[in-house]
Design a protein around this motif. Structure first.
Motif, PDB file in Angstrom:
ATOM      1  N   GLY A  53       0.793  -1.224   0.000  1.00 43.93           N
ATOM      2  CA  GLY A  53       0.000   0.000   0.000  1.00 43.93           C
ATOM      3  C   GLY A  53       0.822   1.270   0.000  1.00 43.93           C
ATOM      4  O   GLY A  53       0.325   2.336  -0.394  1.00 43.93           O
ATOM      5  N   ILE A  54       2.082   1.186   0.433  1.00 44.59           N
ATOM      6  CA  ILE A  54       2.939   2.380   0.401  1.00 44.59           C
ATOM      7  C   ILE A  54       4.093   2.228  -0.587  1.00 44.59           C
ATOM      8  O   ILE A  54       4.923   3.140  -0.719  1.00 44.59           O
ATOM      9  CB  ILE A  54       3.494   2.721   1.809  1.00 44.59           C
ATOM     10  N   GLY A  55       4.145   1.066  -1.257  1.00 39.26           N
ATOM     11  CA  GLY A  55       5.124   0.902  -2.328  1.00 39.26           C
ATOM     12  C   GLY A  55       6.533   0.596  -1.871  1.00 39.26           C
ATOM     13  O   GLY A  55       7.489   1.124  -2.447  1.00 39.26           O
ATOM     14  N   VAL A  56       6.680  -0.270  -0.865  1.00 42.57           N
ATOM     15  CA  VAL A  56       8.018  -0.702  -0.450  1.00 42.57           C
ATOM     16  C   VAL A  56       8.085  -2.219  -0.554  1.00 42.57           C
ATOM     17  O   VAL A  56       7.104  -2.910  -0.282  1.00 42.57           O
ATOM     18  CB  VAL A  56       8.375  -0.234   0.981  1.00 42.57           C
ATOM     19  N   LYS A  57       9.249  -2.728  -0.943  1.00 44.13           N
ATOM     20  CA  LYS A  57       9.333  -4.156  -1.227  1.00 44.13           C
ATOM     21  C   LYS A  57      10.176  -4.949  -0.239  1.00 44.13           C
ATOM     22  O   LYS A  57      10.266  -6.177  -0.353  1.00 44.13           O
ATOM     23  CB  LYS A  57       9.850  -4.390  -2.644  1.00 44.13           C
ATOM     24  N   ASN A  58      10.798  -4.274   0.749  1.00 41.67           N
ATOM     25  CA  ASN A  58      11.551  -5.008   1.765  1.00 41.67           C
ATOM     26  C   ASN A  58      11.563  -4.200   3.065  1.00 41.67           C
ATOM     27  O   ASN A  58      11.096  -3.053   3.110  1.00 41.67           O
ATOM     28  CB  ASN A  58      12.975  -5.332   1.298  1.00 41.67           C
ATOM     29  N   LEU A  59      12.101  -4.794   4.106  1.00 43.05           N
ATOM     30  CA  LEU A  59      12.029  -4.156   5.422  1.00 43.05           C
ATOM     31  C   LEU A  59      12.912  -2.930   5.531  1.00 43.05           C
ATOM     32  O   LEU A  59      12.571  -1.988   6.257  1.00 43.05           O
ATOM     33  CB  LEU A  59      12.385  -5.185   6.502  1.00 43.05           C
ATOM     34  N   ASP A  60      14.029  -2.922   4.824  1.00 40.25           N
ATOM     35  CA  ASP A  60      14.883  -1.722   4.843  1.00 40.25           C
ATOM     36  C   ASP A  60      14.126  -0.525   4.263  1.00 40.25           C
ATOM     37  O   ASP A  60      14.202   0.592   4.791  1.00 40.25           O
ATOM     38  CB  ASP A  60      16.175  -1.959   4.057  1.00 40.25           C
ATOM     39  N   GLU A  61      13.417  -0.763   3.171  1.00 43.18           N
ATOM     40  CA  GLU A  61      12.634   0.323   2.580  1.00 43.18           C
ATOM     41  C   GLU A  61      11.501   0.747   3.520  1.00 43.18           C
ATOM     42  O   GLU A  61      11.185   1.941   3.620  1.00 43.18           O
ATOM     43  CB  GLU A  61      12.070  -0.106   1.228  1.00 43.18           C
ATOM     44  N   LEU A  62      10.902  -0.211   4.233  1.00 46.51           N
ATOM     45  CA  LEU A  62       9.843   0.131   5.182  1.00 46.51           C
ATOM     46  C   LEU A  62      10.393   0.995   6.311  1.00 46.51           C
ATOM     47  O   LEU A  62       9.760   1.979   6.721  1.00 46.51           O
ATOM     48  CB  LEU A  62       9.216  -1.147   5.743  1.00 46.51           C
TER      49      LEU A  62
END
Length: 351
Positions: A324-333
């Protein structure tokens, strides 16, 4: 002693399953965090990864089965079901207090679950206050050896002990003893609360004593003063416990406080965690791993499959949030700006 410990463990489980044991008018504080929807995420949902590492082991998702129980027949069933599901889903798993493992010959199998979870991080657990009641590095190492654990976490539960009938109340001069445990054991030692929270100042003291990671275990979920109030046979303690219905530091405030003092320490968010959206919020403000306890407890009384279903739902909720916010891994989150904290939009502030 043996009968008392085993009876208490069973009563704890029963009360958590059947009674309202959450704090009154107390939340995790995570409701003050919201995400800014990304209508064009530009990622493939199937490419989203939840994998990370904890205690030098890879895990498939940033999740921990938080310390709950052990030392009774029902606890053995619960811990086995949790371990089987955790192994299948790739979650870390923590045991309830292992004091009973050394003090009681009954139900040792409730703590010896490594055979059901051979590859995931396994954490043994001991009340820090027991270091003032005859426990030391030798006993702590025995617990680690008997459980084949990757770590020992020392839990801090002063208010619970104050309400508990016959509670252990001498919390004096524990830091030097904690330091000895950290310096002696051959596995990392962590520290956790039991639902009232750890702030940055206490976390810093623990870190300086050698603690390797902090599980904040903040307020917003199970209140152990309320659990012990329901168990107590002491009218004075039952009445006094009512004054602590809303006691504790919200989980969000704990995370922010510890992160401000110790930006690099591995940090576990637990205390009132219910959904994968809660996990996403906690990760954006500093958590590395998110712990769930009572959310899994009912399923764990039934079967590993029911536990796994709950775990899968939490994982899906986290993935859906990331999508929903367009991040694909935990680092990006962790680094997303698509989050609003107490009305402040990081996306707007950094645009």
């Amino acid at each position: 002693m043996e009968e008392g410990i085993n009876k208490r463990k069973t009563e704890h489980i029963r009360l958590c399953l059947t009674e309202n044991v959450e704090g009154v008018d107390k939340s995790t504080g995570l409701e003050g965090i919201s995400f800014i929807h990304n209508a064009l995420p530009e990622i493939n949902f199937d490419d989203i990864s939840l994998s990370t590492s904890f205690l030098n082991k890879s895990i498939q998702a940033p999740f921990l089965v938080s310390s709950m129980t052990g030392g009774s027949e029902l606890a053995a069933t619960i811990n086995q079901n949790l371990a089987v599901a955790a192994e299948k889903r790739g979650w870390a798993v923590a045991l309830g207090s292992t004091r009973a493992l050394l003090e009681s010959d009954a139900h040792k199998e409730s703590f010896q679950i490594r055979k059901y979870a051979p590859t995931v991080p396994l954490i043994a657990n001991l009340g820090a206050v027991q270091l003032n009641y005859g426990y030391g590095a030798e006993e702590a190492q025995r617990i680690v050896d008997m459980t084949d654990a990757d770590s020992l976490v020392l839990h801090l539960n002063s208010l619970q002990e104050a309400v508990q009938d016959g509670g252990d109340l001498n919390f004096k001069d524990l830091l030097p003893k904690i330091k000895e445990i950290c310096n002696t054991l051959d596995v990392p030692v962590g520290a956790k609360e039991v639902g009232f929270g750890i702030d940055g100042f206490v976390a810093e003291e623990l870190y300086n004593a050698g603690i390797s990671y902090i599980d904040v275990a903040g307020a917003g979920g199970t209140s152990w003063s309320q659990v012990e109030k329901l168990r107590s046979q002491d009218p004075l303690k039952k009445a006094a416990a009512e004054a602590f219905n809303d006691w504790g530091l919200p989980t969000k405030d704990c995370l922010v406080s510890v992160k401000s003092k110790l930006p690099d320490i591995p940090l576990v968010a637990s205390g009132g965690m219910k959904t994968g959206v809660d996990a996403a919020k906690a990760i954006t403000i500093g958590a590395d791993v998110v712990g769930y306890a009572r959310q899994l407890l009912q399923a764990a009384t039934e079967s590993p499959e029911f536990v796994e279903q709950t775990m899968q739902q939490i994982e899906l909720e986290l993935k859906m949030t990331m999508f929903g916010i367009g991040v694909k891994n935990l680092d990006e989150l962790k680094n997303t700006q698509r989050v609003t904290v107490m009305g402040r939009s990081l996306l707007e502030e950094n645009s």
